[in-house]
Structures are given as structure tokens and as C-alpha cells.
Write a protein that holds these residues in place. Structure first.
Motif, PDB file in Angstrom:
ATOM      1  N   PHE A 125       0.836  -1.203   0.000  1.00  0.00           N
ATOM      2  CA  PHE A 125       0.000   0.000   0.000  1.00  0.00           C
ATOM      3  C   PHE A 125       0.869   1.250   0.000  1.00  0.00           C
ATOM      4  CE2 PHE A 125      -2.175   3.391   2.342  1.00  0.00           C
ATOM      5  CZ  PHE A 125      -3.313   3.537   1.568  1.00  0.00           C
ATOM      6  N   LEU A 126       1.914   1.249   0.836  1.00  0.00           N
ATOM      7  CA  LEU A 126       2.825   2.396   0.877  1.00  0.00           C
ATOM      8  C   LEU A 126       3.586   2.534  -0.442  1.00  0.00           C
ATOM      9  CD1 LEU A 126       4.006   4.676   2.563  1.00  0.00           C
ATOM     10  CD2 LEU A 126       5.692   3.060   3.475  1.00  0.00           C
ATOM     11  N   LEU A 127       3.955   1.405  -1.044  1.00  0.00           N
ATOM     12  CA  LEU A 127       4.635   1.445  -2.340  1.00  0.00           C
ATOM     13  C   LEU A 127       3.750   2.081  -3.402  1.00  0.00           C
ATOM     14  CD1 LEU A 127       6.827   0.648  -4.415  1.00  0.00           C
ATOM     15  CD2 LEU A 127       5.744  -1.623  -4.518  1.00  0.00           C
ATOM     16  N   VAL A 128       2.495   1.698  -3.434  1.00  0.00           N
ATOM     17  CA  VAL A 128       1.566   2.226  -4.439  1.00  0.00           C
ATOM     18  C   VAL A 128       1.334   3.716  -4.248  1.00  0.00           C
ATOM     19  CG1 VAL A 128      -0.833   2.136  -5.229  1.00  0.00           C
ATOM     20  CG2 VAL A 128       0.443   0.018  -4.888  1.00  0.00           C
ATOM     21  N   THR A 129       1.034   4.130  -3.024  1.00  0.00           N
ATOM     22  CA  THR A 129       0.738   5.538  -2.759  1.00  0.00           C
ATOM     23  C   THR A 129       1.982   6.421  -2.936  1.00  0.00           C
ATOM     24  OG1 THR A 129       1.090   5.112  -0.394  1.00  0.00           O
ATOM     25  CG2 THR A 129      -1.175   5.027  -1.204  1.00  0.00           C
ATOM     26  N   TRP A 130       3.123   5.937  -2.474  1.00  0.00           N
ATOM     27  CA  TRP A 130       4.358   6.735  -2.583  1.00  0.00           C
ATOM     28  C   TRP A 130       4.788   6.892  -4.043  1.00  0.00           C
ATOM     29  CZ3 TRP A 130       7.102   9.400   1.082  1.00  0.00           C
ATOM     30  CH2 TRP A 130       8.354   9.872   0.697  1.00  0.00           C
ATOM     31  N   SER A 131       4.732   5.809  -4.812  1.00  0.00           N
ATOM     32  CA  SER A 131       5.145   5.882  -6.214  1.00  0.00           C
ATOM     33  C   SER A 131       4.199   6.763  -7.020  1.00  0.00           C
ATOM     34  CB  SER A 131       5.197   4.477  -6.816  1.00  0.00           C
ATOM     35  OG  SER A 131       6.128   3.661  -6.131  1.00  0.00           O
ATOM     36  N   SER A 132       2.906   6.639  -6.758  1.00  0.00           N
ATOM     37  CA  SER A 132       1.944   7.498  -7.451  1.00  0.00           C
ATOM     38  C   SER A 132       2.200   8.966  -7.131  1.00  0.00           C
ATOM     39  CB  SER A 132       0.513   7.111  -7.051  1.00  0.00           C
ATOM     40  OG  SER A 132       0.236   5.771  -7.374  1.00  0.00           O
ATOM     41  N   ALA A 133       2.464   9.251  -5.851  1.00  0.00           N
ATOM     42  CA  ALA A 133       2.762  10.628  -5.454  1.00  0.00           C
ATOM     43  C   ALA A 133       4.052  11.121  -6.108  1.00  0.00           C
ATOM     44  CB  ALA A 133       2.870  10.724  -3.939  1.00  0.00           C
ATOM     45  N   ALA A 134       5.037  10.241  -6.244  1.00  0.00           N
ATOM     46  CA  ALA A 134       6.309  10.645  -6.865  1.00  0.00           C
ATOM     47  C   ALA A 134       6.093  11.086  -8.308  1.00  0.00           C
ATOM     48  CB  ALA A 134       7.303   9.485  -6.807  1.00  0.00           C
ATOM     49  N   PHE A 135       5.318  10.305  -9.058  1.00  0.00           N
ATOM     50  CA  PHE A 135       5.060  10.657 -10.455  1.00  0.00           C
ATOM     51  C   PHE A 135       4.236  11.940 -10.573  1.00  0.00           C
ATOM     52  CE2 PHE A 135       5.276   5.851 -11.328  1.00  0.00           C
ATOM     53  CZ  PHE A 135       6.655   5.915 -11.455  1.00  0.00           C
ATOM     54  N   ILE A 136       3.197  12.035  -9.760  1.00  0.00           N
ATOM     55  CA  ILE A 136       2.268  13.163  -9.880  1.00  0.00           C
ATOM     56  C   ILE A 136       2.908  14.462  -9.403  1.00  0.00           C
ATOM     57  CG2 ILE A 136       0.065  14.090  -9.063  1.00  0.00           C
ATOM     58  CD1 ILE A 136      -0.952  11.191  -8.956  1.00  0.00           C
ATOM     59  N   ILE A 137       3.579  14.422  -8.246  1.00  0.00           N
ATOM     60  CA  ILE A 137       4.188  15.643  -7.709  1.00  0.00           C
ATOM     61  C   ILE A 137       5.277  16.159  -8.640  1.00  0.00           C
ATOM     62  CG2 ILE A 137       5.585  16.571  -5.823  1.00  0.00           C
ATOM     63  CD1 ILE A 137       4.080  14.720  -3.914  1.00  0.00           C
ATOM     64  N   SER A 138       6.122  15.251  -9.138  1.00  0.00           N
ATOM     65  CA  SER A 138       7.185  15.677 -10.056  1.00  0.00           C
ATOM     66  C   SER A 138       6.604  16.274 -11.331  1.00  0.00           C
ATOM     67  CB  SER A 138       8.084  14.485 -10.401  1.00  0.00           C
ATOM     68  OG  SER A 138       8.717  13.980  -9.251  1.00  0.00           O
ATOM     69  N   TYR A 139       5.535  15.679 -11.815  1.00  0.00           N
ATOM     70  CA  TYR A 139       4.890  16.196 -13.032  1.00  0.00           C
ATOM     71  C   TYR A 139       4.312  17.589 -12.798  1.00  0.00           C
ATOM     72  CZ  TYR A 139       1.324  16.763 -16.643  1.00  0.00           C
ATOM     73  OH  TYR A 139       0.534  17.259 -17.653  1.00  0.00           O
ATOM     74  N   VAL A 140       3.603  17.763 -11.692  1.00  0.00           N
ATOM     75  CA  VAL A 140       2.979  19.060 -11.397  1.00  0.00           C
ATOM     76  C   VAL A 140       4.038  20.145 -11.226  1.00  0.00           C
ATOM     77  CG1 VAL A 140       1.611  20.321  -9.699  1.00  0.00           C
ATOM     78  CG2 VAL A 140       0.900  18.036 -10.404  1.00  0.00           C
ATOM     79  N   VAL A 141       5.095  19.850 -10.481  1.00  0.00           N
ATOM     80  CA  VAL A 141       6.139  20.847 -10.258  1.00  0.00           C
ATOM     81  C   VAL A 141       6.839  21.199 -11.571  1.00  0.00           C
ATOM     82  CG1 VAL A 141       8.332  21.300  -9.090  1.00  0.00           C
ATOM     83  CG2 VAL A 141       6.483  20.151  -7.862  1.00  0.00           C
ATOM     84  N   ALA A 142       7.108  20.191 -12.403  1.00  0.00           N
ATOM     85  CA  ALA A 142       7.792  20.451 -13.669  1.00  0.00           C
ATOM     86  C   ALA A 142       6.933  21.281 -14.614  1.00  0.00           C
ATOM     87  CB  ALA A 142       8.174  19.123 -14.329  1.00  0.00           C
ATOM     88  N   VAL A 143       5.636  21.004 -14.648  1.00  0.00           N
ATOM     89  CA  VAL A 143       4.735  21.763 -15.528  1.00  0.00           C
ATOM     90  C   VAL A 143       4.578  23.190 -15.029  1.00  0.00           C
ATOM     91  CG1 VAL A 143       2.349  21.951 -16.329  1.00  0.00           C
ATOM     92  CG2 VAL A 143       3.507  19.736 -16.373  1.00  0.00           C
ATOM     93  N   LEU A 144       4.381  23.346 -13.716  1.00  0.00           N
ATOM     94  CA  LEU A 144       4.213  24.690 -13.161  1.00  0.00           C
ATOM     95  C   LEU A 144       5.490  25.519 -13.293  1.00  0.00           C
ATOM     96  CD1 LEU A 144       2.134  23.966  -9.916  1.00  0.00           C
ATOM     97  CD2 LEU A 144       1.325  24.810 -12.135  1.00  0.00           C
ATOM     98  N   SER A 145       6.629  24.859 -13.301  1.00  0.00           N
ATOM     99  CA  SER A 145       7.889  25.578 -13.468  1.00  0.00           C
ATOM    100  C   SER A 145       8.184  25.883 -14.929  1.00  0.00           C
ATOM    101  CB  SER A 145       9.040  24.766 -12.868  1.00  0.00           C
ATOM    102  OG  SER A 145       8.828  24.522 -11.492  1.00  0.00           O
ATOM    103  N   GLY A 146       7.390  25.331 -15.841  1.00  0.00           N
ATOM    104  CA  GLY A 146       7.585  25.566 -17.263  1.00  0.00           C
ATOM    105  C   GLY A 146       8.743  24.797 -17.866  1.00  0.00           C
TER     106      GLY A 146
END
Length: 286
Positions: free
Chosen positions: A13-34
Motif C-alpha cells: 500500500f505504501l509502495l503504491v501511494t508513494w510511487s503514485s505521489a512521486a510521479f504526480i508531484i514531479s509532473y505538477v512541479v515540472a509543468v508549473l515551473s515551465g
């Protein structure tokens, strides 16, 4: 609350939630940073430029550790189940563990060597992670079918095999299209000749990545505390599958007593022959 996370179930469960957060957070930060195009960047593109590179590296490294812990725990669970109710050769389970751990090492390489800094090393780690991960899910799906219905429901087996099949079908065009791209960069123009290869490869990459996430989600039930009734039923089933042969052999002592009783009515020469044969027979303690 979260009662389904009893035992070791919190690990996948921790693997699933942590990995999903890793992909999503990195994507959001990269897009918002342009730094990347919002439409289908590579997963690695979202962790190439600071500050998202630090987030991506830290979170993917921990995901690799959680993945290794999940795979090892799964290995021990299958090993114990196989001892209770034999359904597969132990080598099969060991090979899947080794491939899974190699895939986790590939994840660590991807996290620590950025795409633009050392592309050869980064791409090699990604290849290890995706190929070994797909083969791991296929082997575990086969093990699930072999252990059905004692340890897995048929529905769970179908779900795992479906995810494995989709991931396997996606990893081939992902590698093929990525190898056709002549240049590594973060921003793409739809008019460029390699753009279609980038899009297809990115779609397949995201598909395989979240395929792994959903696959490990199916491990939660297997990692819960064991049902001792289920262990008993599986052991009983394994006994029922073994052929039972019951051979009743006459006891020599009783046979001699029977012959002695019958010898009373026999003629004298028959009795002498019986006594002679008994002298050369084997004896057993009653």
C-alpha cells in the motif's frame, strides 16, 4: 480505520501511494515551473531540472526500496504457501525475485542519473526497470494461477494477468519508438519528425509505470495476516491430491497358526511337507 492494512499489507500500500505521489508531484512541479510540456512528457523529463529533480530522485529512490521490500516479502509468502501446499517449483519463485530486485536497481539508477546529464546510464537503468519489471509481473501471474484456488481467487489471477499482458504489450513499442528518436530533449514541437515516436513512447511508458502500481495493489490481500483455516484447508487439499496406497499383507505368525490348525485334517505326508517349508520361511515378531 485502514483495517485492511493489517500484517504486512501496509508495504505494498505504501509502495503504491508513494510511487503514485512521486510521479504526480514531479509532473505538477515540472509543468508549473515551465520545464516540460504538459502533454505527455516522459516520466524522466519531470525529474530532470531542479527543483523537481530533487523531489523525483528522493521519492523514486524510496520507491525502489519499497519495491524491493514488497518483492522479498512476496517471495517469502509464496515460499511458505508452497511448503504448505506444493503448487510450483521454488526456482520459479526465486527467479522472479531476482528479476524484480534487478528492476529495483534500475529504478535507483534512473533516480540518481538524470536524463540529460548521463543519458546512456539513465536509459540503461530505465531499460532494466521496465523489462525486468514486466517479466516479474508475468512470472508472478503464472505463480498466482498455479496457487489458485488455495491462495488466490480466480478473479485476482485474471486481473494480474491482464495487467501483465497490457504492460508487456506496451513495453515493446515504448522501447522501439524511443530507440528511433534521434535527440534527447524536454520540449517537443508537433511538427518535428520524431514527435510521433515521442508521443507513442511516452504513452507506453506511463502505461507500464502505472501498470506496475496497479499490479502491486493486488498484493495487499496476500500480505494480510494468514488465515489459519485457509492454511489447514490448503494442507488438506495437498494431502488429498497425493495418491494413497494401502497394501494389506498377511502376518506370517497368523498364517502359521492357521496352517497348524488346518494340518490336523491333512494326511501325514502333507504335514511333513508343510513342516519342511516352514523351516525355510522367514520369521517376524508379532
Amino acid at each position: 480505520m485502514l483495517c485492511f492494512l493489517k500484517g504486512m499489507a501496509f508495504v505494498p500500500f505504501l509502495l503504491v501511494t508513494w510511487s503514485s505521489a512521486a510521479f504526480i508531484i514531479s509532473y505538477v512541479v515540472a509543468v508549473l515551473s515551465g520545464h516540460v510540456n504538459p502533454f505527455l512528457p516522459y516520466i524522466s523529463d519531470t525529474g530532470t531540472t531542479p527543483p523537481e529533480s530533487g523531489i523525483f530522485g528522493f521519492m523514486i529512490n524510496f520507491s525502489a526500496f519499497l519495491g524491493a521490500a514488497t518483492m522479498y516479502t512476496r517471495y517469502k509468502i509464496v515460499e511458505k504457501q508452497n511448503q504448505t501446499s506444493y503448487f510450483s517449483t521454488p526456482v520459479f519463485n526465486l527467479v522472479s525475485l531476482v528479476l524484480g530486485l534487478v528492476g529495483c536497481i534500475g529504478m535507483g539508477i534512473v533516480a540518481n542519473f538524470q536524463e540529460l546529464a548521463v543519458p546512456v546510464v539513465h536509459d540503461g537503468g530505465a531499460l532494466l526497470a521496465f523489462v525486468c519489471g514486466v517479466v516479474y509481473t508475468l512470472l508472478q501471474s503464472v505463480i498466482s494461477y498455479k496457487s489458485c484456488p488455495q491462495w488466490n481467487s480466480l478473479f485476482t489471477c485474471h486481473i494480474r494477468m491482464a495487467i501483465s499482458a497490457v504492460s508487456c504489450a506496451a513495453v515493446v513499442p515504448m522501447i522501439a519508438c524511443a530507440s528511433l528518436i534521434s535527440i534527447t530533449k524536454l520540449e517537443w514541437n508537433p511538427k518535428e519528425k520524431d514527435y510521433i515516436y515521442h508521443v507513442v513512447s511516452a504513452i507506453c511508458e506511463w502505461t507500464v509505470a502505472f501498470g506496475f502500481i496497479f499490479y502491486f495493489l493486488t498484493f495487499i490481500q496476500d500480505f494480510q495476516p494468514p488465515d489459519f483455516r485457509r492454511y489447514h484447508d490448503a494442507y488438506q487439499t495437498s494431502l488429498d491430491r497425493q495418491p494413497h496406497q494401502c497394501v494389506l499383507e498377511p502376518c506370517p505368525t497368523r498364517e502359521r497358526e492357521k496352517d497348524k490348525a488346518e494340518s490336523v485334517d491333512r494326511p501325514a505326508h502333507v504335514q511333513r511337507e508343510t513342516i519342511t517349508e516352514a523351516r525355510f520361511s522367514t520369521f517376524c515378531t508379532p
